[in-house]
Design an enzyme around this catalytic site. Structure first.
Site, PDB file in Angstrom:
ATOM      1  N   GLY A  41     177.202 -17.657 107.536  1.00  0.00           N
ATOM      2  CA  GLY A  41     175.917 -16.999 107.781  1.00  0.00           C
ATOM      3  C   GLY A  41     175.647 -15.793 106.922  1.00  0.00           C
ATOM      4  O   GLY A  41     174.684 -15.071 107.170  1.00  0.00           O
TER       5      GLY A  41
ATOM      6  N   GLU B  94     183.500 -19.202 107.068  1.00  0.00           N
ATOM      7  CA  GLU B  94     182.919 -20.502 106.727  1.00  0.00           C
ATOM      8  C   GLU B  94     181.608 -20.333 105.978  1.00  0.00           C
ATOM      9  O   GLU B  94     180.535 -20.643 106.505  1.00  0.00           O
ATOM     10  CB  GLU B  94     182.661 -21.298 108.009  1.00  0.00           C
ATOM     11  CG  GLU B  94     183.885 -21.536 108.837  1.00  0.00           C
ATOM     12  CD  GLU B  94     183.550 -22.038 110.235  1.00  0.00           C
ATOM     13  OE1 GLU B  94     184.461 -22.521 110.902  1.00  0.00           O
ATOM     14  OE2 GLU B  94     182.375 -21.942 110.647  1.00  0.00           O
ATOM     15  N   PRO B  95     181.662 -19.841 104.763  1.00  0.00           N
ATOM     16  CA  PRO B  95     180.416 -19.643 104.018  1.00  0.00           C
ATOM     17  C   PRO B  95     179.821 -20.973 103.562  1.00  0.00           C
ATOM     18  O   PRO B  95     180.540 -21.836 103.050  1.00  0.00           O
ATOM     19  CB  PRO B  95     180.873 -18.817 102.807  1.00  0.00           C
ATOM     20  CG  PRO B  95     182.300 -19.218 102.605  1.00  0.00           C
ATOM     21  CD  PRO B  95     182.863 -19.485 103.976  1.00  0.00           C
ATOM     22  N   GLY B  96     178.542 -21.137 103.794  1.00  0.00           N
ATOM     23  CA  GLY B  96     177.834 -22.294 103.240  1.00  0.00           C
ATOM     24  C   GLY B  96     176.874 -21.786 102.190  1.00  0.00           C
ATOM     25  O   GLY B  96     177.131 -21.787 100.989  1.00  0.00           O
TER      26      GLY B  96
ATOM     27  N   TYR C   8     161.424 -23.701 107.799  1.00  0.00           N
ATOM     28  CA  TYR C   8     161.911 -22.370 108.202  1.00  0.00           C
ATOM     29  C   TYR C   8     161.007 -21.235 107.714  1.00  0.00           C
ATOM     30  O   TYR C   8     161.397 -20.076 107.820  1.00  0.00           O
ATOM     31  CB  TYR C   8     163.296 -22.101 107.573  1.00  0.00           C
ATOM     32  CG  TYR C   8     164.383 -23.074 107.910  1.00  0.00           C
ATOM     33  CD1 TYR C   8     164.791 -23.273 109.232  1.00  0.00           C
ATOM     34  CD2 TYR C   8     165.036 -23.771 106.902  1.00  0.00           C
ATOM     35  CE1 TYR C   8     165.821 -24.151 109.526  1.00  0.00           C
ATOM     36  CE2 TYR C   8     166.075 -24.655 107.199  1.00  0.00           C
ATOM     37  CZ  TYR C   8     166.455 -24.837 108.501  1.00  0.00           C
ATOM     38  OH  TYR C   8     167.482 -25.694 108.784  1.00  0.00           O
TER      39      TYR C   8
ATOM     40  N   ARG D 240     162.729 -26.528 103.290  1.00  0.00           N
ATOM     41  CA  ARG D 240     162.925 -25.184 103.854  1.00  0.00           C
ATOM     42  C   ARG D 240     161.659 -24.337 103.956  1.00  0.00           C
ATOM     43  O   ARG D 240     161.459 -23.673 104.966  1.00  0.00           O
ATOM     44  CB  ARG D 240     164.020 -24.442 103.079  1.00  0.00           C
ATOM     45  CG  ARG D 240     165.380 -25.176 103.114  1.00  0.00           C
ATOM     46  CD  ARG D 240     166.532 -24.361 102.539  1.00  0.00           C
ATOM     47  NE  ARG D 240     166.913 -23.305 103.452  1.00  0.00           N
ATOM     48  CZ  ARG D 240     166.532 -22.056 103.369  1.00  0.00           C
ATOM     49  NH1 ARG D 240     165.760 -21.667 102.371  1.00  0.00           N
ATOM     50  NH2 ARG D 240     166.903 -21.179 104.262  1.00  0.00           N
TER      51      ARG D 240
ATOM     52  N   TYR E 209     171.178 -26.526 101.594  1.00  0.00           N
ATOM     53  CA  TYR E 209     170.218 -27.181 102.491  1.00  0.00           C
ATOM     54  C   TYR E 209     168.963 -27.635 101.740  1.00  0.00           C
ATOM     55  O   TYR E 209     167.878 -27.676 102.293  1.00  0.00           O
ATOM     56  CB  TYR E 209     169.860 -26.254 103.667  1.00  0.00           C
ATOM     57  CG  TYR E 209     171.083 -25.647 104.316  1.00  0.00           C
ATOM     58  CD1 TYR E 209     171.961 -26.454 105.041  1.00  0.00           C
ATOM     59  CD2 TYR E 209     171.406 -24.298 104.151  1.00  0.00           C
ATOM     60  CE1 TYR E 209     173.107 -25.919 105.607  1.00  0.00           C
ATOM     61  CE2 TYR E 209     172.555 -23.759 104.714  1.00  0.00           C
ATOM     62  CZ  TYR E 209     173.399 -24.575 105.437  1.00  0.00           C
ATOM     63  OH  TYR E 209     174.535 -24.047 105.994  1.00  0.00           O
TER      64      TYR E 209
ATOM     65  N   CYS F  16     151.589 -36.193 101.357  1.00  0.00           N
ATOM     66  CA  CYS F  16     150.331 -36.227 102.092  1.00  0.00           C
ATOM     67  C   CYS F  16     150.511 -35.593 103.459  1.00  0.00           C
ATOM     68  O   CYS F  16     150.579 -36.262 104.500  1.00  0.00           O
ATOM     69  CB  CYS F  16     149.793 -37.643 102.166  1.00  0.00           C
ATOM     70  SG  CYS F  16     149.140 -38.118 100.566  1.00  0.00           S
ATOM     71  N   GLU F  17     150.620 -34.317 103.419  1.00  0.00           N
ATOM     72  CA  GLU F  17     150.871 -33.455 104.550  1.00  0.00           C
ATOM     73  C   GLU F  17     150.897 -32.069 103.913  1.00  0.00           C
ATOM     74  O   GLU F  17     151.234 -31.969 102.747  1.00  0.00           O
ATOM     75  CB  GLU F  17     152.241 -33.790 105.142  1.00  0.00           C
ATOM     76  CG  GLU F  17     152.544 -33.069 106.374  1.00  0.00           C
ATOM     77  CD  GLU F  17     153.342 -33.950 107.360  1.00  0.00           C
ATOM     78  OE1 GLU F  17     153.904 -33.359 108.242  1.00  0.00           O
ATOM     79  OE2 GLU F  17     153.387 -35.180 107.234  1.00  0.00           O
TER      80      GLU F  17
HETATM   81  C1  LIG Z   1     176.221 -24.185 109.099  1.00  0.00           C
HETATM   82  C2  LIG Z   1     177.495 -23.611 109.499  1.00  0.00           C
HETATM   83  C3  LIG Z   1     178.105 -22.635 108.693  1.00  0.00           C
HETATM   84  C4  LIG Z   1     177.507 -22.093 107.425  1.00  0.00           C
HETATM   85  O1  LIG Z   1     176.340 -21.347 107.597  1.00  0.00           O
HETATM   86  P1  LIG Z   1     175.682 -20.637 106.324  1.00  0.00           P
HETATM   87  O2  LIG Z   1     174.493 -19.938 106.867  1.00  0.00           O
HETATM   88  O3  LIG Z   1     175.293 -21.712 105.369  1.00  0.00           O
HETATM   89  O4  LIG Z   1     176.699 -19.726 105.749  1.00  0.00           O
HETATM   90  C5  LIG Z   1     179.351 -22.161 109.087  1.00  0.00           C
HETATM   91  N1  LIG Z   1     179.957 -22.603 110.216  1.00  0.00           N
HETATM   92  C6  LIG Z   1     179.383 -23.530 111.008  1.00  0.00           C
HETATM   93  C7  LIG Z   1     180.105 -23.991 112.215  1.00  0.00           C
HETATM   94  C8  LIG Z   1     178.142 -24.062 110.687  1.00  0.00           C
HETATM   95  O5  LIG Z   1     177.582 -24.974 111.486  1.00  0.00           O
END
Ligand SMILES: *Cc1c(COP(=O)(O)O)cnc(C)c1O
Length: 412
Positions: free
Chosen positions: A227, A268-270, A311, A307, A365, A337-338
């Site tokens: 996050g 857990e960086p995404g 969002y 997104r 994403y 078409c939206e």
């Molecule tokens: C989606 C998710 C993340 C990553 O979130 P980001 O906002 O992309 O960093 C980490 N842990 C879990 C369990 C998730 O579902």
């Protein structure tokens, strides 16, 4: 993306117009060196004896990226058994893969045990069933700390009404299950949401988790989720990662001392790893002036990048074909078409038919949430690494759109 001599360049001097020409548009492009930079920056921000980064691969699962993360020394966070399988096929060991599903069927948990994954449990009934069935398989528990964090309600998952995790207020029930089943809890986890900009919110959650951790004697790790916010808008304030790192590391080292063991601190960086490394290149198909606005239509839309509509996410848009043009105001829209506004009232150097525009921050994403809506094929993906470009996913074709349809020829 940098401006160099009045031109946009990616990675080590790669010309986005060259990529658009070579691979066609719309095109997703990922700068792997930038991903490595983010990985190392995150590692450097935390000063603890054992740190582990589990890439939350739902952000982008291209196998080349998974292999790259592995080569950097990262592990994986997965939310479906299929993501875990992708991780295995990319060369991760089962124990390098954390399985953090939400409300999945029991069969999927059994499969995860069979695969030897690290497992994260997010409900009391699942914990109980797991403990009775697999008392010898250590598991992690996802705690809901009831903290409102994250950019908006859709991406905030740690508040009290959220469907995620086991409420920390249900600690007595957790304890009872662990005692009755004799199961081993090897980790505690939280993930409060995406786009967290406030170190205090993060610390508040961490503090709560570490307090709870004192009551679990067999822990190997504490997982504080992902996050981390990245900046989308020019002038946006991102998370002060270094400040968070310093405060959290001190807190964690104190915790380890009190706990009597050096646990591993997991993140857990995404988005943090891949968002800014990703670009969506698209071509302008039409300019349309109305009494109210000037619309620039792109050969992409919410089917490829949802997104902005889903969002209200801001994705910065630049005109790579005409970086020196006079700025005008545009509604940058897609061809779906939206209503699919990609950029609202944007000041962009004059956009002409055929110009290639680039949507920034499209790595996380983006492709993963792409669909075939309006029966449009999904884009190709290109990886940039050390100044070279590599195709890592083919553009879909008509063939792909027909695949899996069964024509019963009932009405011929
Ligand atoms: C989606 C998710 C993340 C990553 O979130 P980001 O906002 O992309 O960093 C980490 N842990 C879990 C369990 C998730 O579902």
């Amino acid at each position: 993306m940098l401006v160099n001599n009045g031109k946009y360049v990616m990675n080590e001097g790669v010309d986005p117009l060259f990529l658009a020409e070579k691979y066609g548009t719309p095109l997703y492009v990922y700068d792997f060196d930038k991903i490595a930079g983010q990985f190392h920056r995150l590692k450097a921000a935390f000063d603890v004896p054992n740190l582990q980064l589990d890439y939350a691969c739902k952000a982008l699962t291209n196998i080349n990226l998974l292999r790259f993360v592995k080569s950097l020394g990262g592990a994986l966070d997965t939310v479906s058994i299929e993501e875990a399988q992708l991780g295995l096929s990319a060369g991760f060991e089962p124990q390098e893969i954390m399985f953090t599903p939400n409300g999945v069927a029991w069969e999927e948990m059994v499969a995860a045990v069979g695969m030897g994954l690290r497992i994260n449990i997010d409900s009391l009934p699942m914990l109980e069933r797991f403990g009775r069935t697999f008392p010898d398989v250590p598991v992690c528990i996802r705690i809901n700390p009831h903290i409102m964090a994250g950019g908006n309600v859709k991406i905030s998952v740690g508040h009290i009404d959220s469907k995620f995790g086991i409420s920390y207020q249900q600690l007595p029930s957790i304890k009872a299950i662990v005692e009755n089943t004799g199961m081993c809890i090897n980790g505690l986890h939280m993930h409060t949401g995406s786009d967290i900009a406030d170190p205090e919110a993060f610390l508040q959650g961490a503090d709560l988790l570490l307090q709870l951790a004192m009551g679990f004697p067999d822990l190997d790790f504490v997982d504080l989720g992902g996050g981390f916010k990245v900046t989308y808008k020019p002038g946006d304030q991102g998370l002060d990662l270094e400040r968070l790192g310093a405060m959290l590391s001190a807190r964690f080292r104190d915790f380890c001392q009190a706990y009597g063991k050096n646990l591993t601190l997991v993140f857990e960086p995404g988005k943090f790893l891949v968002s800014e490394a990703g670009y969506l290149l698209a071509t302008t198909s039409l300019i349309k002036k109305t009494p109210a606005a000037t619309f620039a239509f792109l050969n992409t839309g919410l089917n490829h990048l949802i997104r902005p509509m889903f969002y209200h996410a801001y994705h910065h848009i630049v005109n790579v074909s005409n970086p020196q043009g006079d700025p005008h105001l545009y509604q940058v829209v897609g061809y779906i078409c939206e209503t699919d506004t990609l950029g609202h009232n944007r000041e962009i150097p004059e956009v002409r038919e055929g110009d290639v525009l680039c949507l920034l921050n499209a790595g996380a994403y983006g492709f993963m949430m792409a669909s075939n809506y309006n029966s449009r094929p999904r884009p190709a993906e290109v990886m940039l690494f050390e100044g070279k470009d590599y195709l890592i996913r083919e553009r879909e074709t008509m063939e792909d759109l027909r695949r899996h349809q069964i024509d019963q020829h009932l009405f011929d």
